[in-house]
Each structure stands twice: as C-alpha cells, then as structure tokens.
Design an enzyme around this catalytic site. Structure first.
Site, PDB file in Angstrom:
ATOM      1  N   HIS A 393       6.786  13.073   2.325  1.00  0.00           N
ATOM      2  CA  HIS A 393       6.057  14.412   1.845  1.00  0.00           C
ATOM      3  C   HIS A 393       7.082  15.310   0.881  1.00  0.00           C
ATOM      4  O   HIS A 393       6.695  16.236   0.548  1.00  0.00           O
ATOM      5  CB  HIS A 393       5.937  15.159   3.133  1.00  0.00           C
ATOM      6  N   ASP A 397       2.363  15.482  -1.883  1.00  0.00           N
ATOM      7  CA  ASP A 397       1.482  16.400  -1.025  1.00  0.00           C
ATOM      8  C   ASP A 397       0.182  15.358  -0.547  1.00  0.00           C
ATOM      9  O   ASP A 397      -0.081  14.259  -1.251  1.00  0.00           O
ATOM     10  CB  ASP A 397       1.312  17.480  -1.642  1.00  0.00           C
TER      11      ASP A 397
END
Length: 421
Positions: A393, A397
């Site tokens: 992450h 995204d």
C-alpha cells in the site's frame, strides 16, 4: 602467492551467504575452476570454484556461519608461486578450520573424499536435508558419482530402520529433531539456512510493507478450451505440459503494461535521496514454486516480450530445473512482480506475502465448474477461477490495484478457443 577468496554475491539482492559445506580441507590441493566450498543463501545453493590452482592454506569461516558478501572466507596458496608469509589471523568469530588428517575421509569442516567433492550442490543439499552421510554411499552415477536417487534410497532405508527409543522427558536430555521434508511428531524440525532466511524475509516483508488484499472471480472457460485444444500438440512439440499458467501470465504482463505502478517498488530514503517509487523498465515475472523442503521464485525475464507459447516453455524449463535442484543464480534474480499458482493444490482463496522489493503478488486459484447467470440472463456451466492480489500500500492504492485486477479479468475472459499460441 596467496589468493584470498571472499564470500560471493549470489544474486543482485543477496547481501550475505552461509558456508554450507567445505569441500576441501587445509592442505588439500584444488584445481582452477574446481568447487572447493558450497555456499547457501535463501535463493540458491551453489558451489564456489577456485580461481587458481593451488593448495588450501586457510579456511576462515566455519561451516554453518553466515557472513556478508565480500568477507574473506579462505586463502589459497597458488601452485608454482613462492610461499607467502602467513596471513594475518582471522577474527575470533571466524576461526580457521584445523588441517585434515591424511586419511581418505576427512573430519570437521573439510570433507575431502571423492564422493563429497564430486557430488553436485543439489545432491549435497539433499543429503544434508535427509541427514545422510554422503561419504558412506556408493554412487550409482558415472565414475561412482552419488546421485539424488542414491540419497533418497539411503533416506528411505533409514526411515525403514527400527524406530529409535522413546524421547526422554523434557529437560532430561537433547530434544529429538527431524527435517522439513520428513517431519516427525514430537520432534523439532531443524531449519536449513534457506528456511531460516525465508522466515526472516517473510517477517521483514510483512513488517515493512503494509499489505492490502483484493480478489476477483474470472470466467476462464475460453482460455481453458484453448488450452485443451492445444495441449497434446504442445506437449509433443516441446515435451512440456500446457497448463493455464502461461495464459494467466500473458494476461498479467498486459495488465502490468496498463498499470505500470504495479510493476514498481518502494525506494526508501537513502542519504540525500528522498523516498520514492521506482517504476521498473523491465517486466520480469517471478513464478513461486513450492518444493518439499523449500520455496523458490525463479524469474521469467522480459516476460512481456514472450507469446503464450514462449511463456509456457520458459515456465516449464524453470519448474523442471527447480524440481531437479538445478536453478542458478541468474534464474532467481531480477523479479519485478510475482505470480503464484495456489490453485494447483485446490486453494480457493489465499493472501500471499509480497516478495521483498516488489509492489504485488497475484494468484491463480482452483478452476471450478459453476452455474453462472450470464449478461443475457441465461444460466450456463462455466469454468470459474478466483484471482487474489496482495499489494504494497506504500506503492499503490486500491484504485490502481482494483483497476489492475479488472484489466486482468477482462483479458483472461476475452481469450477464446480460436486463439493461436
């Protein structure tokens, strides 16, 4: 003249290595290009050849000891050269091994018997994992060379022997141990160097990369029918079985081209360079392969340049080499994204750990027949497969990750039985 040998760097991301086994002892002669030590990393076991012909003068690192790449591990006195002055003493943590006796079989750090020195690194590793003394085996290979089959036969004989006496109560003596390939209830499985580093790397990946996860369901009926149509001819022509894997990889590399951030890595700040995201200019797909004692991820380099047939051959070659213990350093280096075929064992969904230095790993799960309501509201039996994505992450995204999965799904579902490999 004395030549100091250092720990080699077995792969571009490898920073340390373990002396798995000395194949020569102090005082033994060694030919140029002859392996004199076996080095182990989390990626590969490899014999290290001598750069000169000469005599082993010092062994500076003990068997089982892990040192950084570039660390001196041995000194070889070159043949024909004037005898060098004694080398400076090694650091306390790297005590030189004692000289071997003149007897044929050696002891301690440097087995100099022909059975040990002539066996391949893969066979020596197999012997250690099965706790088989390779020097006690009469080889069935060319010139008496010990083969993998010899090791496995010896291991089976040991397993068939009468069981040992029951383990003493806790605290009454040394705990019983077994190995990863043949774990025994009530024992402690000893970690090989590879398994120790795998454990460390998995923990490091989970600690440094914030993992996120997503999954899509894909109708692979068309791709499946295409594979069925081509598989017999493909196997006759190449000798490899045609699975769904190369079709999947082809769709993956096309989706990576559409979403290049998935083919990237997080670059931490270093010195005056701030943290950033490095987007790779090559697409090198790692293929996770589980083995009885290990997990390896050999790499299909420039996978985006290969057709489905080319990917199938490349994957077949790597899988074959992995199962035979013949993967080299180059086979394991440079991966930018990883594919994992968990479905081969019937997995329906999984959450794999990201390979360090990558942005994601995507899985093929089991292909199952399902009743599916299609877009025109008809009901049909279709071959359906889940695909799971673990992502870093810090790099991408959910918007990018879900877009990548949607693109992967679209490309696989567009494959039909009329395609050409």
């Amino acid at each position: 003249m004395a030549t100091t040998i250092t720990m080699p760097q077995l792969g571009e991301t490898v920073t340390e290595g373990t002396v798995a086994q000395w194949l020569k002892s102090v005082g033994d002669s060694v030919d140029k290009y002859e392996d004199f030590v076996e080095v182990s990393t989390d990626k590969v076991n490899a014999g290290v050849p001598s750069p000169v012909t000469g005599t082993i003068r010092e062994l500076l690192v003990k068997e089982g000891e892990t040192v950084a790449t570039g660390t001196p591990i041995a000194v070889i006195e070159e043949a024909g050269a004037e005898k060098s002055a004694p080398a400076a003493p090694a650091a306390p943590a790297a005590t030189p091994a004692p000289a071997a006796p003149a007897a044929p079989a050696s002891s301690g750090n440097g087995a100099s018997s022909s059975a040990l020195s002539s066996a391949s690194p893969a066979v020596r590793r197999l012997a250690r994992e099965h706790h088989v003394d390779i020097r006690s085996i009469k080889g069935s290979g060319a010139n008496g060379r010990v083969t993998a089959d010899d090791i496995l036969a010896a291991a089976r004989t040991a397993v068939a022997a009468p069981p040992a006496a029951p383990a003493p109560p806790a605290g009454a003596g040394t705990a019983r141990t077994s190995n990863y390939a043949q774990p025994i209830p009530g024992t402690t499985v000893q970690l090989t160097q590879a398994r120790r580093i795998i454990a460390e790397r998995m923990v490091e990946s989970k600690r440094t990369a914030p993992h996120a996860w997503s999954m899509v369901e894909i109708d692979v009926t068309g791709a499946w029918q295409w594979r069925v149509r081509e598989k017999d001819r493909f196997e006759r022509e190449t000798g490899y079985k045609l699975t769904l894997l190369p079709f999947f990889i082809r769709a993956v590399v096309q989706a990576l081209a559409a979403f290049p951030l998935m083919n990237a890595r997080f670059a931490a700040a270093a010195g005056s360079n701030p943290a950033g995201i490095y987007v790779h200019d090559e697409v090198n797909v790692g293929v996770a392969i589980g083995l009885p004692t290990n997990l390896v991820v050999p790499v299909i380099r420039h996978a985006d340049k290969l057709s489905i047939k080319g990917l199938a051959i490349a994957a077949g070659e790597l899988i074959d080499k992995a199962r035979k213990g013949k993967l080299g350093v180059d086979d394991l280096a440079g991966g930018t994204f990883t594919v994992n075929n968990n479905g081969a064992n019937g997995s329906w969904a999984s959450a794999p750990i990201i390979n360090g230095g990558q942005a994601g790993i995507v899985t093929m799960e089991a292909v199952v027949k399902k009743l599916v309501v299609r877009d025109d509201d008809t009901i049909a039996i279709r071959r359906m497969m889940n695909s799971c994505l673990s992502l870093d992450h810090r790099v991408v995204d959910g918007y990018v990750a879900s877009g990548f999965l949607a693109d992967l799904k679209r490309r696989l579902e567009a494959m039909g039985p009329q395609g050409e490999l």
